[in-house]
Design an enzyme around this catalytic site. Structure first.
Site, PDB file in Angstrom:
ATOM      1  NE  ARG A   1      -4.395  -1.129   0.407  1.00 20.34           N
ATOM      2  CZ  ARG A   1      -4.773  -2.149  -0.310  1.00 20.34           C
ATOM      3  NH1 ARG A   1      -3.969  -2.647  -1.221  1.00 20.34           N
ATOM      4  NH2 ARG A   1      -5.984  -2.804  -0.171  1.00 20.34           N
TER       5      ARG A   1
ATOM      6  CD  GLU B   1      -3.398   3.035  -5.330  1.00 22.96           C
ATOM      7  OE1 GLU B   1      -4.476   2.656  -5.415  1.00 22.96           O
ATOM      8  OE2 GLU B   1      -2.384   2.640  -4.898  1.00 22.96           O
TER       9      GLU B   1
ATOM     10  CG  HIS C   1      -3.593  -0.688  -6.637  1.00 25.23           C
ATOM     11  ND1 HIS C   1      -3.846  -0.002  -5.594  1.00 25.23           N
ATOM     12  CD2 HIS C   1      -3.173  -1.827  -6.402  1.00 25.23           C
ATOM     13  CE1 HIS C   1      -3.870  -0.836  -4.507  1.00 25.23           C
ATOM     14  NE2 HIS C   1      -3.742  -2.155  -5.045  1.00 25.23           N
TER      15      HIS C   1
END
Length: 312
Positions: A231, A260, A278
Site C-alpha cells: 500500500r 490513488e 495499482h
C-alpha cells in the site's frame, strides 16, 4: 424480494451479471449523487461490495442501518474500519490467496524493470535515439541481496520466485517465521541496510503507516531499489520522492501510491522510477477468481452458512 446490496466500485462483467441475477444492486460508482443514493437505499441495504483500496467509510456503514456484511474484492482490509464493523455486528470478508501469484509476479517484474531500466530503454527505442548511441549500464538482478518487508502469503511467493534468481533473501516481520530458511532481520532499517533491493509486501494498517521512512530509504542508499506492491501508505511518499530526486535512493518501482489514483507528479520526469496504476491483481483470471470468492461469501451470508474467508 432480492436482497439489496451497494456496489461501491465496478467488477468484472460476468461477476456483475451474477450480482444482478441474485440481488438488487445499487451502483455507487455511477451515481450522479452518491450521498443521495446512500440516504435513499441505505436502510434497505444488507451488503456492501467494495474494493480493497476503496473500502467503505464508517458514514456509509452507519447509513446502511441493516447492513450485515462488507465483502471486499481484494486482500487488503485497511480501507475498512474493522473495529467499527465489529461493533455494528457487521461481518467483513476479503479475497486472500487467489491474488497471491499475480502480486508476486508483478513484484518480480517491477524488480527486473527497475534494476534493468526497462522503461528507459523502451522510451529510448520509441524515440528513435538508438542509432545515435546506447544507454548507461543497468544493475544485475541475479545474486543480489533481496530484503522482503512482510513475509506473509505474498512475501513468501515473492521469496520463492526470487530464489530462482539465486538471490540472498532476508526478511523482516512482526516475528520470525519458524518454517523458512530465509534470514530474519529485526528492523526495516537494518533490512534495508543489508539489501540491494527492498520489496514492500507488508500488510497495511495504522502501525504500518510510513514504515518505510527516511531512515529506511537512506539505509537502502543510492544504489538501492525500492519495490512497493503493498500500500502507498506504508512508504513515506514525500521522503521517497525527495530521495529519488536527490539521488539518495537509486530507484523505485511502484504499483501503489498514498493518494490513488493520483501519483506524485514529481516522479513523472524521473528515469529512475517505474510506475504502475495499482495493477498487481489486474489479470482476467485473478479478477474472476476474486469476484467468484466475493459471490461465495455473499451467498454463504444470506444462506446463514459459515463465510469462506471471514475477517470479522
Amino acid at each position: 424480494m432480492k436482497p439489496e446490496i451497494l456496489l461501491v466500485e465496478s467488477m468484472m462483467p460476468d461477476i456483475e451479471a451474477a450480482l444482478d441475477a441474485g440481488y438488487t444492486v445499487h451502483r455507487l460508482a455511477g451515481a450522479p449523487d452518491r450521498d443521495r443514493l446512500v440516504a435513499e437505499v441505505g436502510p434497505r441495504v444488507r451488503a456492501v461490495v467494495t474494493g480493497g483500496g476503496t473500502g467503505v467509510s464508517n458514514a456509509i456503514m452507519d447509513a446502511c442501518t441493516n447492513l450485515g456484511i462488507v465483502a471486499i474484492n481484494g486482500v487488503g482490509t485497511d480501507a475498512v474500519d474493522l473495529k467499527h464493523a465489529a461493533s455494528r455486528g457487521v461481518r467483513v470478508t476479503n479475497t486472500p490467496d487467489v491474488l497471491t501469484d499475480d502480486v508476486a509476479d508483478l513484484a518480480i517484474g517491477l524488480m527486473i524493470a527497475g534494476s534493468r531500466h526497462m522503461m528507459v530503454g523502451d522510451r529510448f527505442v520509441r524515440a528513435g535515439r538508438w542509432p545515435n548511441g546506447g544507454l548507461p549500464l543497468a544493475r544485475k538482478v541475479t545474486g543480489k541481496r533481496l530484503g522482503i518487508l512482510g513475509l506473509g502469503r505474498i512475501g513468501m511467493a515473492i521469496a520463492q520466485r526470487a530464489a530462482g534468481f539465486g538471490m540472498d533473501i532476508a526478511y523482516t516481520n512482526r516475528k520470525p517465521r519458524t518454517d523458512v530458511s530465509y534470514r530474519f532481520v529485526a528492523s526495516p532499517v537494518d533490512l534495508a541496510r543489508d539489501s540491494d533491493i527492498l520489496i514492500v509486501a507488508a500488510s497495511a494498517g495504522p502501525d504500518a503507516r510510513n514504515m518505510v521512512n527516511r531512515a529506511v530509504i537512506e539505509a537502502l542508499g543510492p544504489d538501492g531499489l525500492l519495490v512497493n506492491v503493498a500500500r502507498g501508505a506504508v512508504v513515506d511518499e514525500p521522503e521517497l520522492v525527495a530521495a529519488l530526486a536527490d539521488g539518495r535512493l537509486g530507484g523505485a518501482a511502484l504499483d501503489v501510491f498514498a493518494n490513488e489514483p493520483h501519483a506524485p507528479e514529481a516522479l513523472f520526469g524521473l528515469d529512475n522510477v517505474v510506475l504502475q496504476p495499482h495493477q498487481a491483481s489486474a489479470t482476467v483470471e485473478t479478477r474472476m477468481a476474486m469476484g467468484n470468492l466475493v459471490l461465495a461469501n455473499l451467498s454463504a451470508f444470506f444462506a446463514g452458512q459459515p463465510l469462506p474467508t471471514a475477517v470479522v
